[in-house]
Scaffold this active site. Structure first.
Site, PDB file in Angstrom:
ATOM      1  N   GLY A 285       0.811  -1.209   0.000  1.00 19.94           N
ATOM      2  CA  GLY A 285       0.000   0.000   0.000  1.00 19.94           C
ATOM      3  C   GLY A 285       0.846   1.260   0.000  1.00 19.94           C
ATOM      4  O   GLY A 285       2.073   1.211   0.119  1.00 19.94           O
TER       5      GLY A 285
ATOM      6  N   ASP B  42       1.470  -9.187   2.720  1.00 20.28           N
ATOM      7  CA  ASP B  42       0.407  -8.387   2.139  1.00 20.28           C
ATOM      8  C   ASP B  42      -0.645  -9.292   1.553  1.00 20.28           C
ATOM      9  O   ASP B  42      -0.447 -10.509   1.440  1.00 20.28           O
ATOM     10  CB  ASP B  42       0.956  -7.444   1.057  1.00 20.28           C
TER      11      ASP B  42
ATOM     12  N   ASP C 123       0.265 -14.358   2.027  1.00 18.33           N
ATOM     13  CA  ASP C 123      -1.089 -13.884   1.774  1.00 18.33           C
ATOM     14  C   ASP C 123      -1.839 -13.748   3.099  1.00 18.33           C
ATOM     15  O   ASP C 123      -1.931 -14.703   3.864  1.00 18.33           O
ATOM     16  CB  ASP C 123      -1.804 -14.883   0.854  1.00 18.33           C
TER      17      ASP C 123
ATOM     18  N   ALA D 118      -5.065  -2.662   5.442  1.00 19.31           N
ATOM     19  CA  ALA D 118      -6.387  -2.102   5.731  1.00 19.31           C
ATOM     20  C   ALA D 118      -7.268  -2.164   4.497  1.00 19.31           C
ATOM     21  O   ALA D 118      -6.786  -2.150   3.359  1.00 19.31           O
ATOM     22  CB  ALA D 118      -6.269  -0.646   6.201  1.00 19.31           C
TER      23      ALA D 118
ATOM     24  N   THR E   1      -9.631   0.160   2.733  1.00 21.68           N
ATOM     25  CA  THR E   1      -9.814   1.610   2.788  1.00 21.68           C
ATOM     26  C   THR E   1     -10.806   2.139   1.756  1.00 21.68           C
ATOM     27  O   THR E   1     -10.951   3.358   1.632  1.00 21.68           O
ATOM     28  CB  THR E   1      -8.466   2.322   2.584  1.00 21.68           C
TER      29      THR E   1
ATOM     30  N   ASP F 143      -9.449   8.992  11.140  1.00 26.26           N
ATOM     31  CA  ASP F 143     -10.362  10.033  11.592  1.00 26.26           C
ATOM     32  C   ASP F 143     -11.829   9.633  11.393  1.00 26.26           C
ATOM     33  O   ASP F 143     -12.720  10.204  12.027  1.00 26.26           O
ATOM     34  CB  ASP F 143     -10.090  11.325  10.828  1.00 26.26           C
TER      35      ASP F 143
ATOM     36  N   TYR G 165     -16.832   1.613   6.986  1.00 27.84           N
ATOM     37  CA  TYR G 165     -15.377   1.733   7.064  1.00 27.84           C
ATOM     38  C   TYR G 165     -14.952   2.195   8.458  1.00 27.84           C
ATOM     39  O   TYR G 165     -14.107   1.563   9.114  1.00 27.84           O
ATOM     40  CB  TYR G 165     -14.867   2.709   6.006  1.00 27.84           C
TER      41      TYR G 165
ATOM     42  N   TRP H 222      -6.661  11.699   5.931  1.00 26.42           N
ATOM     43  CA  TRP H 222      -6.455  12.204   4.562  1.00 26.42           C
ATOM     44  C   TRP H 222      -5.045  11.890   4.031  1.00 26.42           C
ATOM     45  O   TRP H 222      -4.326  12.766   3.557  1.00 26.42           O
ATOM     46  CB  TRP H 222      -6.720  13.706   4.513  1.00 26.42           C
TER      47      TRP H 222
END
Length: 307
Positions: free
Chosen positions: A10, A30, A44, A68, A70, A110, A133, A158
């Site tokens: 990522g 990952d 995996d 994550a 996302t 956040d 999420y 962000w």
């Protein structure tokens, strides 16, 4: 130090790898294969039944979990997948970490907040996610806390970089495709360069490893870059810096709109600003500014275009 980095492919994992390599041997895992020249070992993470076997074989001293789900809107229709990756996986890692006395560094968001506060959110403020999420990420925080392992959870906001999928890359693509753009101006947050978050992670781990006779309070810390802006202001800054760097031939016309004028499947918090006083106090972290970070990020993107 033997470090396991989950979520290595990522945008955050890409920035974490060179920083963690300064601390010791890094093993990558990952859900998808990372570039071969960067990989010590890739497994995996889709099969959670294999995670404990994997951890028992690798025996890491520190686990940095950047894995994550996302996709905020897709999570509304794929809640089982979101909870498996954002809650079940970190819970599994945390329980192993507790049994084996290892440190877990995990990332949250956040979006665990409802966004209706009139001030930056502290770590003690009540949560209230608006969608799947945020709910899944909050469940991951709770699973880690319940394990009672040594853990640092870094809530951020962000996140952008020159890799992966993020607001900066989306805005640059749209600016090239369209002469005008409507961008929401009632969502406010602190854009955070993935590299800055990776450097903070390195500093936190170094601080804990050095000891100095003092253990930090385990738990949740907020880190985001310093400057709070609206999505509209962030986009305008992206366009200006990209135009100066030669990544855009022209500046698109922009129109500020409300979130209600731009409906999405998942609601976004209107206020995503995080208070970073705790991490500054405990670890001596000084948040970076938006303009210099974005200038460096976009400058590197320009250099990569030349290659």
């Amino acid at each position: 130090m033997n470090i396991l980095l989950a979520g290595a492919a990522g945008q955050l994992g890409h920035e974490l790898l060179p920083r963690l390599q300064q601390l010791g041997k890094v093993t990558l895992v990952d859900r998808i294969a990372a570039p071969g020249d960067l990989v010590t070992h890739v497994q995996d993470l889709d099969d959670l039944n294999r995670v404990e076997i994997l951890l028992n074989r690798m025996r890491p001293d520190v686990i940095v979990n950047a894995a994550a789900y996302t996709a905020v809107d897709l999570a509304e229709d794929h809640s089982a997948t979101a909870f498996r990756i954002n809650s079940d996986l970190p819970g599994c890692i945390a329980r192993w970490s507790e049994r084996n006395g290892r440190l877990l560094v995990h990332y949250s968001t956040d979006y665990v907040f409802g966004g209706d506060a009139d001030k930056p959110y502290t770590e003690k403020d009540a949560t209230g996610p608006l969608g799947v999420y945020g709910e899944s990420k909050l469940a991951g925080e709770l699973a880690i806390a319940e394990s009672r392992c040594r853990h640092i959870i870094l809530r951020t906001s962000w996140v952008y970089s020159g890799h992966g999928n993020n607001f900066v890359l989306t805005m640059l693509r749209l600016a090239r495709e369209r002469p005008s753009l409507s961008i929401v101006n009632d969502q406010v947050g602190c854009p955070t360069w993935a590299r800055n978050l990776a450097v903070v992670t390195q500093k936190v781990i170094e601080n804990i490893a050095s000891g100095n006779g003092r253990k930090p309070p385990w738990g949740i810390y907020h880190y985001c870059d310093r400057d709070a802006v609206s999505r509209y202001e962030f986009a305008a800054t992206i366009f200006r810096i990209a135009r100066q760097a030669g990544l855009l031939d022209r500046l698109p016309e922009t129109k500020p709109v409300k979130s209600s004028d731009f409906p999405q499947k998942a609601r976004r918090p209107l206020n995503s600003v995080l208070n970073t006083a705790k991490i500054c106090r405990e670890f001596g972290i000084e948040p970076s500014g938006l303009e210099p970070s974005l200038q460096t990020c976009i400058g590197e993107m320009k250099e990569h275009e030349k290659e």
